[in-house]
Design a protein around this motif. Structure first.
Motif, PDB file in Angstrom:
ATOM      1  N   ALA A  80      -5.443   1.037  -4.763  1.00  0.00           N
ATOM      2  CA  ALA A  80      -4.682  -0.090  -5.290  1.00  0.00           C
ATOM      3  C   ALA A  80      -3.476   0.484  -6.016  1.00  0.00           C
ATOM      4  N   VAL A  81      -2.277   0.050  -5.613  1.00  0.00           N
ATOM      5  CA  VAL A  81      -1.053   0.613  -6.191  1.00  0.00           C
ATOM      6  C   VAL A  81      -0.089  -0.508  -6.581  1.00  0.00           C
ATOM      7  N   PRO A  82       0.761  -0.263  -7.586  1.00  0.00           N
ATOM      8  CA  PRO A  82       1.737  -1.271  -7.981  1.00  0.00           C
ATOM      9  C   PRO A  82       2.940  -1.272  -7.045  1.00  0.00           C
ATOM     10  N   THR A  83       3.534  -2.444  -6.847  1.00  0.00           N
ATOM     11  CA  THR A  83       4.804  -2.527  -6.117  1.00  0.00           C
ATOM     12  C   THR A  83       5.742  -3.411  -6.938  1.00  0.00           C
ATOM     13  N   ASP A  84       6.899  -3.732  -6.361  1.00  0.00           N
ATOM     14  CA  ASP A  84       7.849  -4.578  -7.075  1.00  0.00           C
ATOM     15  C   ASP A  84       7.570  -6.058  -6.862  1.00  0.00           C
ATOM     16  N   SER A  85       6.461  -6.408  -6.190  1.00  0.00           N
ATOM     17  CA  SER A  85       6.101  -7.816  -6.049  1.00  0.00           C
ATOM     18  C   SER A  85       4.691  -8.114  -6.554  1.00  0.00           C
ATOM     19  N   SER A  86       3.754  -7.195  -6.376  1.00  0.00           N
ATOM     20  CA  SER A  86       2.386  -7.352  -6.893  1.00  0.00           C
ATOM     21  C   SER A  86       1.670  -6.036  -6.613  1.00  0.00           C
ATOM     22  N   TYR A  87       0.416  -5.961  -7.006  1.00  0.00           N
ATOM     23  CA  TYR A  87      -0.377  -4.802  -6.588  1.00  0.00           C
ATOM     24  C   TYR A  87      -0.733  -4.951  -5.117  1.00  0.00           C
ATOM     25  N   ALA A  88      -0.930  -3.809  -4.454  1.00  0.00           N
ATOM     26  CA  ALA A  88      -1.256  -3.801  -3.029  1.00  0.00           C
ATOM     27  C   ALA A  88      -2.371  -2.807  -2.771  1.00  0.00           C
ATOM     28  N   LEU A  89      -3.106  -3.029  -1.692  1.00  0.00           N
ATOM     29  CA  LEU A  89      -4.046  -2.034  -1.188  1.00  0.00           C
ATOM     30  C   LEU A  89      -3.331  -1.221  -0.123  1.00  0.00           C
ATOM     31  N   VAL A  90      -3.487   0.106  -0.169  1.00  0.00           N
ATOM     32  CA  VAL A  90      -2.790   0.968   0.786  1.00  0.00           C
ATOM     33  C   VAL A  90      -3.741   2.016   1.370  1.00  0.00           C
ATOM     34  N   CYS A  91      -3.408   2.466   2.576  1.00  0.00           N
ATOM     35  CA  CYS A  91      -4.098   3.601   3.195  1.00  0.00           C
ATOM     36  C   CYS A  91      -3.096   4.304   4.103  1.00  0.00           C
ATOM     37  N   GLN A  92      -3.484   5.461   4.629  1.00  0.00           N
ATOM     38  CA  GLN A  92      -2.531   6.182   5.467  1.00  0.00           C
ATOM     39  C   GLN A  92      -2.393   5.518   6.837  1.00  0.00           C
ATOM     40  N   LEU A  93      -1.251   5.738   7.438  1.00  0.00           N
ATOM     41  CA  LEU A  93      -0.838   5.012   8.642  1.00  0.00           C
ATOM     42  C   LEU A  93      -1.723   5.295   9.849  1.00  0.00           C
ATOM     43  N   ASP A  94      -2.072   6.548  10.078  1.00  0.00           N
ATOM     44  CA  ASP A  94      -2.707   6.929  11.343  1.00  0.00           C
ATOM     45  C   ASP A  94      -4.231   7.012  11.243  1.00  0.00           C
ATOM     46  N   ASP A  95      -4.827   6.292  10.309  1.00  0.00           N
ATOM     47  CA  ASP A  95      -6.269   6.360  10.081  1.00  0.00           C
ATOM     48  C   ASP A  95      -6.882   4.997  10.409  1.00  0.00           C
ATOM     49  N   LYS A  96      -7.401   4.861  11.634  1.00  0.00           N
ATOM     50  CA  LYS A  96      -7.939   3.567  12.069  1.00  0.00           C
ATOM     51  C   LYS A  96      -9.125   3.141  11.209  1.00  0.00           C
ATOM     52  N   ALA A  97      -9.982   4.084  10.861  1.00  0.00           N
ATOM     53  CA  ALA A  97     -11.160   3.737  10.057  1.00  0.00           C
ATOM     54  C   ALA A  97     -10.742   3.183   8.698  1.00  0.00           C
ATOM     55  N   ALA A  98      -9.721   3.803   8.081  1.00  0.00           N
ATOM     56  CA  ALA A  98      -9.252   3.326   6.777  1.00  0.00           C
ATOM     57  C   ALA A  98      -8.616   1.945   6.910  1.00  0.00           C
ATOM     58  N   ALA A  99      -7.830   1.737   7.981  1.00  0.00           N
ATOM     59  CA  ALA A  99      -7.187   0.440   8.188  1.00  0.00           C
ATOM     60  C   ALA A  99      -8.234  -0.650   8.418  1.00  0.00           C
ATOM     61  N   ASP A 100      -9.276  -0.344   9.187  1.00  0.00           N
ATOM     62  CA  ASP A 100     -10.341  -1.316   9.428  1.00  0.00           C
ATOM     63  C   ASP A 100     -11.068  -1.635   8.123  1.00  0.00           C
ATOM     64  N   ARG A 101     -11.297  -0.607   7.321  1.00  0.00           N
ATOM     65  CA  ARG A 101     -11.971  -0.814   6.033  1.00  0.00           C
ATOM     66  C   ARG A 101     -11.112  -1.661   5.100  1.00  0.00           C
ATOM     67  N   LEU A 102      -9.795  -1.399   5.121  1.00  0.00           N
ATOM     68  CA  LEU A 102      -8.869  -2.181   4.302  1.00  0.00           C
ATOM     69  C   LEU A 102      -8.958  -3.665   4.671  1.00  0.00           C
ATOM     70  N   ARG A 103      -9.005  -3.958   5.972  1.00  0.00           N
ATOM     71  CA  ARG A 103      -9.117  -5.348   6.414  1.00  0.00           C
ATOM     72  C   ARG A 103     -10.453  -5.967   5.965  1.00  0.00           C
ATOM     73  N   ARG A 104     -11.518  -5.174   6.016  1.00  0.00           N
ATOM     74  CA  ARG A 104     -12.820  -5.701   5.592  1.00  0.00           C
ATOM     75  C   ARG A 104     -12.820  -6.033   4.103  1.00  0.00           C
ATOM     76  N   ILE A 105     -12.189  -5.191   3.294  1.00  0.00           N
ATOM     77  CA  ILE A 105     -12.128  -5.436   1.854  1.00  0.00           C
ATOM     78  C   ILE A 105     -11.376  -6.734   1.575  1.00  0.00           C
ATOM     79  N   ARG A 106     -10.269  -6.936   2.273  1.00  0.00           N
ATOM     80  CA  ARG A 106      -9.490  -8.164   2.106  1.00  0.00           C
ATOM     81  C   ARG A 106     -10.114  -9.348   2.843  1.00  0.00           C
ATOM     82  N   GLN A 107     -11.066  -9.055   3.731  1.00  0.00           N
ATOM     83  CA  GLN A 107     -11.697 -10.078   4.579  1.00  0.00           C
ATOM     84  C   GLN A 107     -10.648 -10.802   5.416  1.00  0.00           C
ATOM     85  N   VAL A 108      -9.815 -10.009   6.097  1.00  0.00           N
ATOM     86  CA  VAL A 108      -8.831 -10.536   7.040  1.00  0.00           C
ATOM     87  C   VAL A 108      -9.075  -9.879   8.398  1.00  0.00           C
TER      88      VAL A 108
END
Length: 211
Positions: free
Chosen positions: A31-59
């Protein structure tokens, strides 16, 4: 249990952000701050991390993630940009704008819009996030940190800790963020002689871009 990094909002400590970047490189979600709100981030080329990110957000996969880039030249590596688009991007970056552009082959196919092959990109102004991007050395996949079932993003690092510390790997706390979302502009019509389309008016000024 998430690691907690408390950093100065204007002069973030590189030592702490190097530790945060190491978590990203190891497939972590932050979880990192941005100029609009906090965001969840992961590295670009990591499918497992991206899938996990979607599960956390439930999207699902129809919910498109945005690439956070360090600067305009990096953005241009992941999107096709012509001269008209470039002039507008130069006016708007860094800043609280998200741009929809045609994705290049550098963007994994699963991350671009399945029909249009577009991608959302932005260059934030927040010092903490820019330093983290620099230390990581590549764009980060991001999604606004909105708890499942809620409509508003979280802005208080302690509240983020309470909700997510067992689900993510790190929280970068540099104080509260604005709660106003980014202005979203679809620049793809400009590639065929059209005009930019405002998909959402938010923190980024349209007048400043002549729109």
């Amino acid at each position: 249990m998430a690691q907690y990094f408390e950093v100065h909002p204007d002069n973030p400590q590189p030592r702490l952000l190097k530790q945060a970047a190491a978590l990203l490189a190891d497939g972590g979600i932050l979880a990192v701050p941005t100029d609009s709100s906090y965001a969840l981030v992961c590295q670009l080329d990591d499918k497992a991390a991206a899938d996990r990110l979607r599960r956390i957000r439930q999207v699902d996969e129809k919910h498109h993630l945005t690439l956070l880039c360090r600067d305009l030249s990096e953005l241009s590596s992941y999107a096709h940009v012509d001269n008209r688009q470039y002039r507008l991007l130069k006016l708007a970056t860094p800043g609280p704008y998200t741009f929809i552009l045609d994705a290049t082959k550098e963007v994994p196919r699963r991350l671009s819009h399945p029909q249009r092959k577009t991608i959302g990109l932005r260059v934030p102004t927040r010092s903490t996030t820019l330093m983290l991007l620099e230390l990581h050395g590549a764009p980060l996949l991001s999604t606004t940190l909105i708890p499942p079932g809620e409509s508003e993003p979280l802005n208080d690092p302690e509240e983020i800790r309470e909700h997510f510390e067992k689900l993510i790997d790190g929280i970068v706390d540099s104080g509260a963020c604005p709660l106003q979302p980014t202005t979203v502009l679809d620049l793809t019509p400009m590639g065929t002689g059209g005009a930019a389309v405002v998909l959402r008016e938010g923190a980024g000024s349209l007048a400043a871009l002549g729109l």
